[in-house]
Motif scaffolding. Structure first.
Motif, short mmCIF file in Angstrom:
data_model
loop_
_atom_site.label_atom_id
_atom_site.label_comp_id
_atom_site.label_asym_id
_atom_site.label_seq_id
_atom_site.Cartn_x
_atom_site.Cartn_y
_atom_site.Cartn_z
N TYR A 30 0.82 -1.22 0.00
CA TYR A 30 0.00 0.00 0.00
C TYR A 30 0.85 1.27 0.00
N LYS A 31 2.09 1.16 0.48
CA LYS A 31 2.94 2.35 0.56
C LYS A 31 3.28 2.91 -0.82
N VAL A 32 3.30 2.07 -1.85
CA VAL A 32 3.61 2.57 -3.19
C VAL A 32 2.55 3.56 -3.64
N GLU A 33 1.28 3.20 -3.50
CA GLU A 33 0.20 4.09 -3.90
C GLU A 33 0.11 5.28 -2.95
N LEU A 34 0.39 5.06 -1.67
CA LEU A 34 0.34 6.16 -0.70
C LEU A 34 1.34 7.25 -1.07
N ILE A 35 2.59 6.86 -1.35
CA ILE A 35 3.61 7.85 -1.69
C ILE A 35 3.28 8.52 -3.02
N ARG A 36 2.79 7.75 -3.97
CA ARG A 36 2.40 8.34 -5.27
C ARG A 36 1.33 9.41 -5.06
N ASN A 37 0.33 9.10 -4.27
CA ASN A 37 -0.73 10.08 -4.02
C ASN A 37 -0.21 11.30 -3.27
N LEU A 38 0.71 11.08 -2.33
CA LEU A 38 1.30 12.20 -1.60
C LEU A 38 2.03 13.14 -2.55
N VAL A 39 2.83 12.59 -3.46
CA VAL A 39 3.58 13.41 -4.40
C VAL A 39 2.64 14.26 -5.24
N VAL A 40 1.60 13.64 -5.80
CA VAL A 40 0.68 14.39 -6.66
C VAL A 40 -0.06 15.47 -5.86
N ALA A 41 -0.53 15.12 -4.67
CA ALA A 41 -1.31 16.07 -3.87
C ALA A 41 -0.46 17.25 -3.40
N VAL A 42 0.71 16.96 -2.85
CA VAL A 42 1.53 18.04 -2.28
C VAL A 42 2.10 18.94 -3.37
N LEU A 43 2.58 18.36 -4.47
CA LEU A 43 3.11 19.19 -5.55
C LEU A 43 2.00 20.03 -6.19
N SER A 44 0.81 19.48 -6.28
CA SER A 44 -0.31 20.26 -6.81
C SER A 44 -0.61 21.46 -5.91
N GLU A 45 -0.57 21.25 -4.62
CA GLU A 45 -0.80 22.35 -3.68
C GLU A 45 0.28 23.41 -3.80
N LEU A 46 1.53 22.99 -3.89
CA LEU A 46 2.62 23.96 -4.00
C LEU A 46 2.54 24.74 -5.31
N ALA A 47 2.17 24.07 -6.40
CA ALA A 47 2.04 24.75 -7.69
C ALA A 47 0.92 25.79 -7.65
N GLU A 48 -0.16 25.46 -6.98
CA GLU A 48 -1.27 26.41 -6.85
C GLU A 48 -0.84 27.65 -6.06
N GLU A 49 -0.03 27.44 -5.03
CA GLU A 49 0.47 28.57 -4.27
C GLU A 49 1.39 29.45 -5.11
N ASP A 50 2.21 28.81 -5.94
CA ASP A 50 3.11 29.57 -6.82
C ASP A 50 2.34 30.41 -7.82
N ALA A 51 1.16 29.91 -8.23
CA ALA A 51 0.38 30.61 -9.25
C ALA A 51 -0.37 31.81 -8.70
#
Length: 330
Positions: A308-329
């Motif tokens: 389960y950790k593979v999908e967990l880390i994948r989801n974390l990467v997508v979610a956190v980077l999306s949040e950071l990109a939105e802040e940059d915009a």
């Protein structure tokens, strides 16, 4: 707990000399990990050398624009420091996620880096453990391993490193400085922790009798736009089942710089270099973030009960980077 000697060091050279005189001597900082291991019988030092009064408790700017963090700075002071919060917010967030307030007020930066795994087989002296008794075996491979490693493990050990702080330090290219009987030295954090291989009892590249004196963070403008996200089995104080330290710089919809490190997936903080290479120069969108995570996780070798950790880390990467990109915009 068996009897032990106690001495208080007055200077760095004296502390190193006291440790070098006996291989069963340990440095005592906050004691939040060492004393627990002494109570369980994992650690059995004959002497403790108290280093809390050494002049190693300052956080200072460096001439190149980075930061110098003393080894006896408490985790509480680290998380509260205004320059840490401003320049490396993911580090402050990681420390705050790592323990209760009482523990943060005792635990030190150097001790946090050197804390041992929380694997139940390691802390139970009635069980075999290659990390505790080399050659005795790793029962976690066939036993309880739902929170164990998916990256960088071996047939000799599948335990994970428990530190939150070290994950953020790994993302920002921290350097560990130390003192030995032969003088000072330094190691990048990425070289500080050793691969598991067939010697899991050798956790760091430090030689016996070495005292960590401070950690330096080089200047990293991207770190000001960073975040630490930790997933755990309960909302209160608990060790991670997966975590991510991430920083992102996006301009005109393209990733200019990125830093990623994973926690609770390996025996050491896992700097996600393959993921960073996919990100830099690519469009700042969810597809890129997922591809970056997949590039890093291609090396994952999960056990039967921790996939389960593979999908967990994948989801974390997508979610956190999306949040950071939105802040940059904004």
């Amino acid at each position: 707990m068996r009897e032990f000697d106690y001495q208080r060091a007055s200077d760095v050279a004296g502390a190193v000399a006291l440790l070098g005189a006996d291989p069963d001597t340990r440095f005592l900082g906050g004691g939040t990990n060492l004393v627990d291991l002494m109570k369980s019988g994992v650690e059995r030092p004959v002497r403790l050398v108290d280093i809390r009064e050494l002049p190693l408790d300052e956080i200072e700017s460096t001439p190149d624009g980075g930061l110098r963090i003393g080894a006896t700075v408490t985790n509480g002071d680290l998380a509260a420091h205004p320059e840490i919060r401003r320049r490396y917010p993911a580090l402050a967030q990681a420390v705050l996620a790592g323990a209760s307030g009482q523990l943060r007020n005792m635990a030190t930066v150097g001790g946090n880096l050197l804390q041992r795994t929380r694997c139940g087989y390691f802390t139970d002296v009635t069980k075999p453990c290659n990390k505790r008794v080399p050659g005795s075996g790793c029962p976690a491979i066939e036993g309880e391993h739902h929170n164990h490693a998916i990256l960088g493990a071996s047939g000799h050990c599948v335990a994970v490193h428990p530190s939150d702080m070290a994950v953020a330090l790994a993302a920002f290219d921290a350097v560990v400085h130390f003192h030995t009987a032969h003088g000072p030295g330094e190691l990048p954090l990425t070289d500080f922790y050793l691969p598991v291989g067939d010697t899991p009892h050798r956790e760091t590249a430090l030689l016996p009798g070495t005292l960590i004196t401070h950690v330096t963070l080089p200047p990293a403008p991207v770190a000001a736009r960073s975040r630490y996200r930790k997933v755990r089995e309960r909302a209160s104080y608990a060790f991670a089942i997966g975590s991510l330290a991430a920083a992102l710089d996006v301009r005109d919809g393209v990733v200019q710089d990125a830093r990623l490190a994973f926690g609770a997936v390996a025996s050491r903080p896992w700097r996600a270099g393959a993921a960073e290479r996919v990100l830099i120069g690519a469009p700042a969108d969810a597809g890129t973030y997922a591809a970056a995570a997949d590039a890093e996780l291609a090396a994952a070798r999960p056990l039967p009960h921790n996939g389960y950790k593979v999908e967990l880390i994948r989801n974390l990467v997508v979610a956190v980077l999306s949040e950071l990109a939105e802040e940059d915009a904004r």
